[in-house]
Design an enzyme around this catalytic site. Structure first.
Site, mmCIF file in Angstrom:
data_model
loop_
_atom_site.group_PDB
_atom_site.id
_atom_site.type_symbol
_atom_site.label_atom_id
_atom_site.label_comp_id
_atom_site.label_asym_id
_atom_site.label_seq_id
_atom_site.Cartn_x
_atom_site.Cartn_y
_atom_site.Cartn_z
ATOM 1 N N ASP A 148 5.047 2.643 -1.300
ATOM 2 C CA ASP A 148 5.824 2.559 -2.537
ATOM 3 C C ASP A 148 6.400 1.179 -2.828
ATOM 4 O O ASP A 148 7.364 1.046 -3.583
ATOM 5 C CB ASP A 148 6.941 3.625 -2.536
ATOM 6 C CG ASP A 148 7.858 3.518 -1.339
ATOM 7 O OD1 ASP A 148 7.685 2.591 -0.524
ATOM 8 O OD2 ASP A 148 8.748 4.375 -1.203
ATOM 9 N N ARG A 161 9.333 9.405 1.540
ATOM 10 C CA ARG A 161 10.758 9.602 1.261
ATOM 11 C C ARG A 161 11.068 9.838 -0.218
ATOM 12 O O ARG A 161 11.643 10.863 -0.582
ATOM 13 C CB ARG A 161 11.536 8.385 1.742
ATOM 14 C CG ARG A 161 13.003 8.607 1.864
ATOM 15 C CD ARG A 161 13.725 7.302 2.025
ATOM 16 N NE ARG A 161 13.235 6.516 3.142
ATOM 17 C CZ ARG A 161 13.499 6.759 4.422
ATOM 18 N NH1 ARG A 161 14.253 7.787 4.730
ATOM 19 N NH2 ARG A 161 13.020 5.978 5.362
ATOM 20 N N ASP A 206 4.575 5.012 3.187
ATOM 21 C CA ASP A 206 4.937 5.660 1.921
ATOM 22 C C ASP A 206 4.198 5.027 0.733
ATOM 23 O O ASP A 206 4.110 5.635 -0.332
ATOM 24 C CB ASP A 206 6.450 5.555 1.674
ATOM 25 C CG ASP A 206 7.259 6.371 2.670
ATOM 26 O OD1 ASP A 206 6.657 7.141 3.436
ATOM 27 O OD2 ASP A 206 8.496 6.240 2.674
ATOM 28 N N THR A 241 4.324 -0.002 4.665
ATOM 29 C CA THR A 241 5.008 1.282 4.620
ATOM 30 C C THR A 241 3.973 2.370 4.383
ATOM 31 O O THR A 241 3.170 2.273 3.454
ATOM 32 C CB THR A 241 6.102 1.398 3.540
ATOM 33 O OG1 THR A 241 6.476 2.787 3.446
ATOM 34 C CG2 THR A 241 5.671 0.930 2.155
ATOM 35 N N ARG A 289 15.610 0.398 12.581
ATOM 36 C CA ARG A 289 16.075 0.346 11.190
ATOM 37 C C ARG A 289 17.406 -0.385 11.111
ATOM 38 O O ARG A 289 18.176 -0.189 10.178
ATOM 39 C CB ARG A 289 16.160 1.758 10.622
ATOM 40 C CG ARG A 289 14.791 2.364 10.345
ATOM 41 C CD ARG A 289 14.894 3.481 9.325
ATOM 42 N NE ARG A 289 13.608 3.807 8.777
ATOM 43 C CZ ARG A 289 12.768 4.715 9.287
ATOM 44 N NH1 ARG A 289 13.124 5.375 10.370
ATOM 45 N NH2 ARG A 289 11.604 4.954 8.725
ATOM 46 N N GLY A 314 10.223 2.098 9.847
ATOM 47 C CA GLY A 314 9.368 3.076 10.539
ATOM 48 C C GLY A 314 8.075 2.415 10.982
ATOM 49 O O GLY A 314 7.537 1.564 10.275
ATOM 50 N N ASP A 372 10.600 -1.780 2.196
ATOM 51 C CA ASP A 372 11.608 -2.332 1.281
ATOM 52 C C ASP A 372 12.899 -2.771 1.976
ATOM 53 O O ASP A 372 13.459 -3.815 1.624
ATOM 54 C CB ASP A 372 11.902 -1.373 0.116
ATOM 55 C CG ASP A 372 12.273 0.017 0.569
ATOM 56 O OD1 ASP A 372 12.109 0.320 1.768
ATOM 57 O OD2 ASP A 372 12.724 0.815 -0.272
HETATM 58 O O1 F6P Z 1 9.634 5.237 5.448
HETATM 59 C C1 F6P Z 1 8.602 5.779 6.200
HETATM 60 C C2 F6P Z 1 8.928 7.166 6.675
HETATM 61 O O2 F6P Z 1 7.834 7.563 7.447
HETATM 62 C C3 F6P Z 1 9.263 8.159 5.566
HETATM 63 O O3 F6P Z 1 8.147 8.688 4.960
HETATM 64 C C4 F6P Z 1 10.078 9.182 6.320
HETATM 65 O O4 F6P Z 1 10.983 9.852 5.470
HETATM 66 C C5 F6P Z 1 10.805 8.376 7.311
HETATM 67 O O5 F6P Z 1 10.049 7.203 7.517
HETATM 68 C C6 F6P Z 1 11.063 9.099 8.608
HETATM 69 O O6 F6P Z 1 11.391 8.191 9.573
HETATM 70 P P1 F6P Z 1 12.105 8.421 10.964
HETATM 71 O O7 F6P Z 1 11.880 9.840 11.381
HETATM 72 O O8 F6P Z 1 11.446 7.435 11.849
HETATM 73 O O9 F6P Z 1 13.539 8.107 10.762
#
Ligand code: F6P
Length: 344
Positions: free
Chosen positions: A129, A171, A127, A125, A72, A10, A103
């Site tokens: 994490d 997430r 997140d 990230t 991704r 992301g 990660d």
């Molecule tokens: O991993 C980062 C993040 O922003 C998470 O918090 C979220 O669940 C996910 O990516 C959503 O990503 P996308 O909508 O781009 O698939």
């Protein structure tokens, strides 16, 4: 040297600051910088590269997103993907690769370094994490976005005497929800690490009403588990290219708002902050630290410390093996959650 840079996973505010950090240090040293487009996807098939000269790094410090594009795409999950990556690295004659990501992206980088690839990482990230590092690109900006949103929702919640549910990203961990909620003065914060039942939520809101507070702000993490809400893994079967369920599809905020209205009869509204948390310009903090870890990543390349990455610990940039950073997710510690509860 010919140095490749890629951004995977992301997008997050601060990625361009890190790209600029790596790139400008490399150019100053007389190296050639090659952008690998769209994460690991740029090393699959015929490869997708763009030479990055000096002008590419002008004006990008304050830009959100990533000028390299992201995806991704995970070569490890693709038949022959690993071989394609190794082949494309050779074809592009890259002497080093800087992989900036979370990660999933960094797991591929760790594998690559383990198999003879000249690769270093950079922590990103929103997140927050990743293990070992106190800093991940994008987290600070996301927290500011949540806190700003909670501020705005306060005035309208108070005017209409409503409960406002704010659904935020994260997430598997509640860093964004907890820090954004603390900064915004939320009345209740729900995160994946701490199990709270619907009864406890209702009880908490009732107590606020009894004490004379006729509005409440609840910050809820998209990944929260609660009896009655769709299971995390079975979210309409929709998964991203890394294989993660799309948690926004669970609608945990909307579900919670409905339950509150049904159980408490208190008018409730939901705001899903979604991608506004990671779009747009990075905070000054993200610009500074992304610049620092970007420059430090170049230093690791110079020292040929493959499989390593800059991390931030106790206010300074240190170095750690990528494999350690991705070994496990860093969860919100219970004592931090207790801090938020002081103000409930
Ligand atoms: O991993 C980062 C993040 O922003 C998470 O918090 C979220 O669940 C996910 O990516 C959503 O990503 P996308 O909508 O781009 O698939």
């Amino acid at each position: 040297m010919r140095i490749g840079i890629l951004t995977g996973g992301g997008d997050a505010p601060g990625l361009n600051a890190a790209i600029r950090g790596v790139g400008r240090r490399a150019l100053a040293h007389g190296d050639t910088v090659i952008g690998v487009k769209n994460g690991w996807a740029g090393l699959i098939g015929d490869g997708d590269f763009m030479p990055m000269e000096r002008h590419f790094f002008s004006g990008i410090l304050a830009l959100g997103g990533t000028v390299l594009g992201s995806s991704r795409t995970n070569p490890m999950k693709r038949e022959g993907g690993r071989e394609e990556v190794l082949r494309n690295l050779r074809r592009a004659e890259l002497d080093a690769l800087v992989a900036i990501g979370g990660d999933d992206t960094l797991s591929v980088a760790a594998w690559l370094a383990d198999h003879g690839g000249e690769c270093v990482g950079v922590p990103k990230t929103m997140d927050n994490d990743l293990s070992v590092t106190d800093y991940c690109i994008g987290f600070d900006t996301a927290v500011s976005r949540v806190s700003e949103a909670v501020d705005r929702l306060h005035t309208t919640a108070a005017s209409h005497h409503r409960v406002m549910v704010v659904e935020v990203m994260g997430r598997d961990t509640g860093w964004v929800a907890l820090m954004g909620g603390i900064a915004g003065g939320a009345d209740l914060i729900l995160i994946p690490e701490i199990k709270v039942t619907l009864d406890e939520v209702i009880d908490r809101l009732q107590k606020r009403l009894q004490s004379g507070s006729d509005f409440s702000i609840i910050v809820v993490s998209e990944g929260v588990e609660m009896e009655g809400v769709t299971d995390k893994e079975s979210t309409s079967g929709k998964v991203d290219a890394f294989g993660h369920a799309q948690l926004s599809k669970r609608g945990v905020g909307e579900w919670l708002a409905e339950m509150i209205e049904e159980r408490l009869g208190h008018e409730t509204r939901t705001t899903v902050l979604g991608h506004t948390q990671r779009g747009g310009s990075p905070s000054a903090y993200d610009r500074i630290w992304a610049t620092r870890v970007g420059c430090a990543a170049y230093d690791l390349v110079l020292a040929k410390r493959w499989g390593m990455m800059p991390v931030v610990r106790n206010g300074t940039v240190e170095t750690a093996p990528i494999a350690d950073v991705v070994r496990e997710q860093r969860k919100v510690p219970a004592e931090l959650y207790e801090l938020a509860k002081v103000f409930y």
